[in-house]
Enzyme design. Structure first.
Site, mmCIF file in Angstrom:
data_model
loop_
_atom_site.group_PDB
_atom_site.id
_atom_site.type_symbol
_atom_site.label_atom_id
_atom_site.label_comp_id
_atom_site.label_asym_id
_atom_site.label_seq_id
_atom_site.Cartn_x
_atom_site.Cartn_y
_atom_site.Cartn_z
ATOM 1 N N SER A 162 0.846 -1.189 0.000
ATOM 2 C CA SER A 162 0.000 0.000 0.000
ATOM 3 C C SER A 162 0.882 1.239 0.000
ATOM 4 C CB SER A 162 -0.855 -0.002 1.274
ATOM 5 O OG SER A 162 -1.412 1.276 1.501
ATOM 6 N N TYR A 188 -0.464 -0.399 10.484
ATOM 7 C CA TYR A 188 -0.767 -0.750 9.088
ATOM 8 C C TYR A 188 0.428 -0.399 8.180
ATOM 9 C CZ TYR A 188 -3.245 -0.923 4.579
ATOM 10 O OH TYR A 188 -3.640 -1.214 3.281
HETATM 11 N N1 LIG Z 1 -8.801 -0.772 -0.995
HETATM 12 C C1 LIG Z 1 -7.791 0.073 -0.996
HETATM 13 O O1 LIG Z 1 -7.979 1.274 -1.186
HETATM 14 C C2 LIG Z 1 -6.390 -0.421 -0.760
HETATM 15 C C3 LIG Z 1 -5.329 0.496 -0.807
HETATM 16 C C4 LIG Z 1 -4.043 0.051 -0.590
HETATM 17 C C5 LIG Z 1 -3.812 -1.283 -0.345
HETATM 18 N N2 LIG Z 1 -4.843 -2.167 -0.283
HETATM 19 C C6 LIG Z 1 -4.553 -3.581 -0.005
HETATM 20 O O2 LIG Z 1 -5.243 -4.396 -0.902
HETATM 21 C C7 LIG Z 1 -5.450 -5.686 -0.322
HETATM 22 C C8 LIG Z 1 -6.874 -6.128 -0.595
HETATM 23 O O3 LIG Z 1 -7.734 -5.306 0.152
HETATM 24 P P1 LIG Z 1 -9.211 -4.889 -0.304
HETATM 25 O O4 LIG Z 1 -9.211 -3.442 -0.437
HETATM 26 O O5 LIG Z 1 -9.682 -5.733 -1.403
HETATM 27 O O6 LIG Z 1 -9.995 -5.196 1.068
HETATM 28 P P2 LIG Z 1 -11.072 -6.294 1.469
HETATM 29 O O7 LIG Z 1 -12.242 -6.227 0.554
HETATM 30 O O8 LIG Z 1 -11.314 -6.086 2.921
HETATM 31 O O9 LIG Z 1 -10.302 -7.638 1.222
HETATM 32 C C9 LIG Z 1 -9.308 -8.063 2.107
HETATM 33 C C10 LIG Z 1 -9.357 -9.544 2.220
HETATM 34 O O10 LIG Z 1 -8.427 -9.974 3.226
HETATM 35 C C11 LIG Z 1 -8.985 -11.069 3.878
HETATM 36 N N3 LIG Z 1 -8.434 -11.284 5.210
HETATM 37 C C12 LIG Z 1 -8.427 -10.436 6.254
HETATM 38 N N4 LIG Z 1 -7.898 -11.046 7.331
HETATM 39 C C13 LIG Z 1 -7.567 -12.305 6.945
HETATM 40 C C14 LIG Z 1 -7.012 -13.415 7.592
HETATM 41 N N5 LIG Z 1 -6.686 -13.388 8.887
HETATM 42 N N6 LIG Z 1 -6.812 -14.547 6.896
HETATM 43 C C15 LIG Z 1 -7.161 -14.613 5.588
HETATM 44 N N7 LIG Z 1 -7.713 -13.598 4.919
HETATM 45 C C16 LIG Z 1 -7.915 -12.462 5.594
HETATM 46 C C17 LIG Z 1 -10.466 -10.756 3.963
HETATM 47 O O11 LIG Z 1 -11.132 -11.964 4.106
HETATM 48 P P3 LIG Z 1 -12.531 -12.096 4.883
HETATM 49 O O12 LIG Z 1 -13.526 -12.113 3.768
HETATM 50 O O13 LIG Z 1 -12.392 -13.403 5.589
HETATM 51 O O14 LIG Z 1 -12.707 -10.945 5.814
HETATM 52 C C18 LIG Z 1 -10.712 -10.091 2.631
HETATM 53 O O15 LIG Z 1 -11.111 -11.051 1.672
HETATM 54 C C19 LIG Z 1 -5.076 -5.551 1.146
HETATM 55 O O16 LIG Z 1 -3.815 -6.129 1.368
HETATM 56 C C20 LIG Z 1 -5.022 -4.053 1.361
HETATM 57 O O17 LIG Z 1 -4.146 -3.694 2.402
HETATM 58 C C21 LIG Z 1 -6.132 -1.768 -0.501
#
Ligand SMILES: NC(=O)c1ccc[n+]([C@@H]2O[C@H](COP(=O)([O-])OP(=O)(O)OC[C@H]3O[C@@H](n4cnc5c(N)ncnc54)[C@H](OP(=O)(O)O)[C@@H]3O)[C@@H](O)[C@H]2O)c1
Length: 321
Positions: A162, A188
């Site tokens: 990120s 984070y």
């Molecule tokens: N969205 C943004 O703006 C943004 C920006 C920068 C970086 N990111 C990064 O992008 C990645 C994807 O995030 P997203 O935005 O798509 O968010 P999201 O919709 O919340 O997806 C994150 C996923 O991580 C899983 N997860 C959380 N804790 C876990 C655990 N203990 N074991 C296995 N899986 C787990 C969640 O599974 P559950 O369904 O079980 O909860 C969920 O499917 C992350 O690494 C995040 O830091 C996102």
């Protein structure tokens, strides 16, 4: 990622979707894992890889959350989607996932993550939850699957970091917030710096096994990641109006655009052999400079000595669990 090597450029932009990245690419016969693939960016990553013919396993805490995605690819068309249980915050679950995985692995997308957990919570191993999930769980997973990655002959590890890594280096003196007050955004940012160092560490160790590793920033995307942010914080970020409606700021991406850089690094022939780099908006990034950079990659996240030190820290943490 390092300053010595020239930056790779691609024809893609911040608005390119994951499907567009793979236009004309055939992934038939490739086995891939996407952690956190049942939600947000992960789901669009899975879709694009499977539509190009890959056999994709969604690694998720609750496999039933991937039922719809599995069903989408159940027909005779190209690509397969499966789901398997994985809780990255619990090493017993990581071990069980690794043990169950048989045969080669062509790409591992370490996408799962949690952000800004408001209070200091601990994993069953006693690690701070954001570090334990975002970094240490993925470290254990990728290390456990090393032989499967090697067996593919040419394999890619993709680590979703990120832009938040720019605010905090990994804190080697107090990685678990044991002696300093816990701060959700610091935890984070540090975990996301650790994620980039993981890509650098893999690149330094496993090139001879045909394994590359790169990290990325997906950009800003409305997903479930914001679940720990209060409405007040979301308003302060300018993404929620007074009536509780989501505001799409001009630089926000759709999930399909947010998944593009993951897919580029996991499967595009354009980045074949590229390793140890950090990408954003589908482009290789330079080391950031200036006091408070908002673009590029922080020097602290690509420092080879820090990558080696962190690898040793993680090895020790896993050994003493
Ligand atoms: N969205 C943004 O703006 C943004 C920006 C920068 C970086 N990111 C990064 O992008 C990645 C994807 O995030 P997203 O935005 O798509 O968010 P999201 O919709 O919340 O997806 C994150 C996923 O991580 C899983 N997860 C959380 N804790 C876990 C655990 N203990 N074991 C296995 N899986 C787990 C969640 O599974 P559950 O369904 O079980 O909860 C969920 O499917 C992350 O690494 C995040 O830091 C996102």
């Amino acid at each position: 990622m390092t300053t010595e090597t020239p930056r790779l450029t691609t024809p893609f932009t911040a608005r390119t979707t994951a499907a567009e990245i793979l236009d004309g690419v055939d992934l038939t016969g490739r086995r891939m894992i996407v952690t956190g693939g049942a939600s947000g960016i992960g789901t669009e990553t899975v879709r694009a890889l499977a539509r190009a013919g890959a056999d994709v396993t969604v690694a998720t805490r609750d496999p039933s959350k991937a039922d719809g995605l599995v069903a989408e690819f159940a027909g005779p068309g190209p690509g397969v989607v499966r789901a398997a249980a994985l809780d990255l915050a619990d090493l017993a679950s990581v071990d069980a996932f690794v043990t169950a995985w048989q045969g080669p692995l062509h790409a591992l997308v370490a996408n799962a993550g949690i952000m800004a957990v408001p209070t200091r919570q601990l994993t069953p191993q006693g690690w701070e939850l954001q570090l334990g999930t975002n970094y240490l769980g993925h470290f254990a997973l990728v290390r456990g699957l090393h032989d499967n990655l090697r067996a593919a002959g040419s394999a890619r590890v993709v680590i979703v970091s990120s832009g938040a890594h720019l605010r905090e280096p990994f804190d080697f003196d107090d990685p678990q917030f044991a002696r300093q007050p816990y701060e959700p955004w610091s935890a984070y940012g540090r975990s996301k710096s650790a994620d980039i160092l993981l890509a650098v560490g893999i690149a330094r160790r496993w090139a001879g096994d045909g394994i590359t590793a790169n990290a990325l920033n997906p950009g800003y995307i409305h997903t479930n990641l914001q679940r720990h942010m209060t409405d007040e914080t979301l308003r302060a970020f300018g993404v929620l109006d007074e009536a509780g409606n989501r505001i799409d700021l001009p630089y926000y991406k759709t999930p399909a655009q947010g998944a593009a850089t993951s897919v580029l690094l996991a499967a595009s022939p354009l980045v074949e052999g590229v390793t140890g780099r950090y990408f954003s908006d589908n482009q290789d990034q330079e080391v950031a400079d200036g006091p408070e950079p908002t673009v590029g990659v922080a020097a602290h996240a690509v420092d080879p000595a820090a990558a080696d030190r962190l690898w040793a820290y993680a090895e020790e943490a896993l050994a003493s669990r």
